[in-house]
Design a protein around this motif. Structure first.
Motif, PDB file in Angstrom:
ATOM      1  N   THR A 180      -7.885 -31.184  14.014  1.00 21.47           N
ATOM      2  CA  THR A 180      -7.824 -32.448  13.269  1.00 21.47           C
ATOM      3  C   THR A 180      -8.940 -33.363  13.730  1.00 21.47           C
ATOM      4  N   SER A 181      -9.296 -34.237  12.858  1.00 22.31           N
ATOM      5  CA  SER A 181     -10.308 -35.244  13.159  1.00 22.31           C
ATOM      6  C   SER A 181      -9.777 -36.605  12.704  1.00 22.31           C
ATOM      7  N   SER A 182     -10.115 -37.624  13.440  1.00 21.62           N
ATOM      8  CA  SER A 182      -9.656 -38.969  13.118  1.00 21.62           C
ATOM      9  C   SER A 182     -10.826 -39.784  12.558  1.00 21.62           C
ATOM     10  N   VAL A 183     -10.591 -40.419  11.415  1.00 22.27           N
ATOM     11  CA  VAL A 183     -11.619 -41.224  10.764  1.00 22.27           C
ATOM     12  C   VAL A 183     -11.093 -42.660  10.649  1.00 22.27           C
ATOM     13  N   PRO A 184     -11.867 -43.640  11.139  1.00 12.02           N
ATOM     14  CA  PRO A 184     -11.400 -45.027  10.985  1.00 12.02           C
ATOM     15  C   PRO A 184     -11.547 -45.490   9.531  1.00 12.02           C
ATOM     16  N   ILE A 185     -10.502 -46.107   9.035  1.00  9.04           N
ATOM     17  CA  ILE A 185     -10.477 -46.639   7.668  1.00  9.04           C
ATOM     18  C   ILE A 185     -10.430 -48.165   7.747  1.00  9.04           C
ATOM     19  N   PHE A 186     -11.374 -48.802   7.081  1.00 15.48           N
ATOM     20  CA  PHE A 186     -11.427 -50.268   7.031  1.00 15.48           C
ATOM     21  C   PHE A 186     -10.734 -50.723   5.754  1.00 15.48           C
ATOM     22  N   ARG A 187      -9.739 -51.599   5.904  1.00 16.84           N
ATOM     23  CA  ARG A 187      -9.094 -52.240   4.753  1.00 16.84           C
ATOM     24  C   ARG A 187      -9.449 -53.720   4.828  1.00 16.84           C
ATOM     25  N   VAL A 188     -10.141 -54.199   3.813  1.00 21.73           N
ATOM     26  CA  VAL A 188     -10.668 -55.560   3.824  1.00 21.73           C
ATOM     27  C   VAL A 188     -10.095 -56.341   2.644  1.00 21.73           C
TER      28      VAL A 188
ATOM     29  N   VAL B 210     -10.119 -56.796  -2.734  1.00 22.75           N
ATOM     30  CA  VAL B 210      -9.632 -55.873  -1.723  1.00 22.75           C
ATOM     31  C   VAL B 210     -10.448 -54.606  -1.811  1.00 22.75           C
ATOM     32  N   ALA B 211     -10.846 -54.094  -0.625  1.00 22.98           N
ATOM     33  CA  ALA B 211     -11.641 -52.854  -0.596  1.00 22.98           C
ATOM     34  C   ALA B 211     -11.224 -52.008   0.607  1.00 22.98           C
ATOM     35  N   THR B 212     -11.388 -50.717   0.460  1.00 25.76           N
ATOM     36  CA  THR B 212     -11.091 -49.771   1.540  1.00 25.76           C
ATOM     37  C   THR B 212     -12.270 -48.822   1.669  1.00 25.76           C
ATOM     38  N   ALA B 213     -12.676 -48.568   2.898  1.00 34.99           N
ATOM     39  CA  ALA B 213     -13.794 -47.639   3.119  1.00 34.99           C
ATOM     40  C   ALA B 213     -13.623 -46.978   4.481  1.00 34.99           C
ATOM     41  N   GLY B 214     -14.183 -45.807   4.577  1.00 28.55           N
ATOM     42  CA  GLY B 214     -14.188 -45.077   5.849  1.00 28.55           C
ATOM     43  C   GLY B 214     -15.465 -44.280   5.966  1.00 28.55           C
ATOM     44  N   ARG B 215     -15.720 -43.848   7.174  1.00 29.81           N
ATOM     45  CA  ARG B 215     -16.913 -43.043   7.413  1.00 29.81           C
ATOM     46  C   ARG B 215     -16.586 -41.585   7.171  1.00 29.81           C
ATOM     47  N   ASN B 216     -17.424 -40.927   6.379  1.00 24.13           N
ATOM     48  CA  ASN B 216     -17.184 -39.506   6.062  1.00 24.13           C
ATOM     49  C   ASN B 216     -17.560 -38.657   7.228  1.00 24.13           C
TER      50      ASN B 216
ATOM     51  N   LYS C 179     -21.781 -48.598   9.675  1.00 21.18           N
ATOM     52  CA  LYS C 179     -22.566 -49.081  10.822  1.00 21.18           C
ATOM     53  C   LYS C 179     -21.747 -49.199  12.090  1.00 21.18           C
ATOM     54  N   GLN C 180     -20.464 -49.546  11.960  1.00 17.22           N
ATOM     55  CA  GLN C 180     -19.639 -49.802  13.132  1.00 17.22           C
ATOM     56  C   GLN C 180     -18.319 -49.034  13.056  1.00 17.22           C
ATOM     57  N   PRO C 181     -18.343 -47.712  13.189  1.00 18.81           N
ATOM     58  CA  PRO C 181     -17.100 -46.958  13.043  1.00 18.81           C
ATOM     59  C   PRO C 181     -16.083 -47.235  14.156  1.00 18.81           C
ATOM     60  N   GLY C 182     -16.541 -47.646  15.334  1.00 16.69           N
ATOM     61  CA  GLY C 182     -15.618 -47.915  16.432  1.00 16.69           C
ATOM     62  C   GLY C 182     -15.367 -49.390  16.641  1.00 16.69           C
ATOM     63  N   ALA C 183     -15.573 -50.197  15.611  1.00 15.58           N
ATOM     64  CA  ALA C 183     -15.466 -51.652  15.738  1.00 15.58           C
ATOM     65  C   ALA C 183     -14.013 -52.103  15.817  1.00 15.58           C
TER      66      ALA C 183
END
Length: 168
Positions: free
Chosen positions: A131-139, A162-168, A80-84
């Motif tokens: 190249t493409s940059s994908v934000p990865i959230f580490r929570v 602990v969880a990690t996720a990113g937008r595909n 929902k918030q890739p640029g957060a």
């Protein structure tokens, strides 16, 4: 019949039937006392074991639920918030967890780190590399829970997910 033999051929000693009945009553009374002592010793131990099983089961259930909900919250907020900012992502994850049933925690502590993952791509048609940059959230979520109190033997416990996720 031989001398001293009873009615059925058994030897009757110096004890009478009445004396045997008194001994039987005394033995039963003694057995009841032993059973009461065994119950007095065994019941607290049984209660302690059952309480420990319930506590460990409750902690395991909370850990499984926290892991699952943290993973879903991280994925949902990353999509929902890739640029957060990390603060926005932290608010998103905390609100998602509390609205979706993570109520056993005394106070959720959420830590979010956002890193960029650079992924190389090659265009199939032109062969051009980019190249493409994908934000990865580490929570990381810390959930302090109060367990059954047995004097000072059991303290509060902190369950961490602990969880990690990113937008595909």
């Amino acid at each position: 019949r031989p001398h001293g033999a009873g009615l059925w051929g058994r030897r009757v000693g110096h004890r009478s039937l009445g004396h045997a009945m008194v001994n039987l009553r005394t033995k039963r009374r003694h057995q009841k006392g032993v059973a009461a002592a065994e119950l007095a010793i065994g019941l607290p131990i049984l209660i302690l074991v059952i309480g420990s099983i319930v506590t460990v089961g409750s902690l395991a259930h909370t850990k499984i639920k926290l892991d699952s909900l943290t993973s879903l919250a991280t994925r949902t907020c990353a999509m929902k918030q890739p640029g957060a900012t990390p603060e926005q992502a932290q608010t998103c994850v905390t609100e998602w967890l509390t609205t979706h049933g993570m109520t056993r925690c005394q106070e959720l502590t959420t830590t979010v780190e956002i890193d960029d993952w650079t992924v190389p791509f090659v265009d199939d048609e032109t062969g051009e590399a980019f190249t493409s940059s994908v934000p990865i959230f580490r929570v990381r979520v810390d959930c302090p829970v109060t367990t059954m109190r047995l004097g000072n033997f059991v303290n509060d416990t902190v369950i961490t997910a602990v969880a990690t996720a990113g937008r595909n």
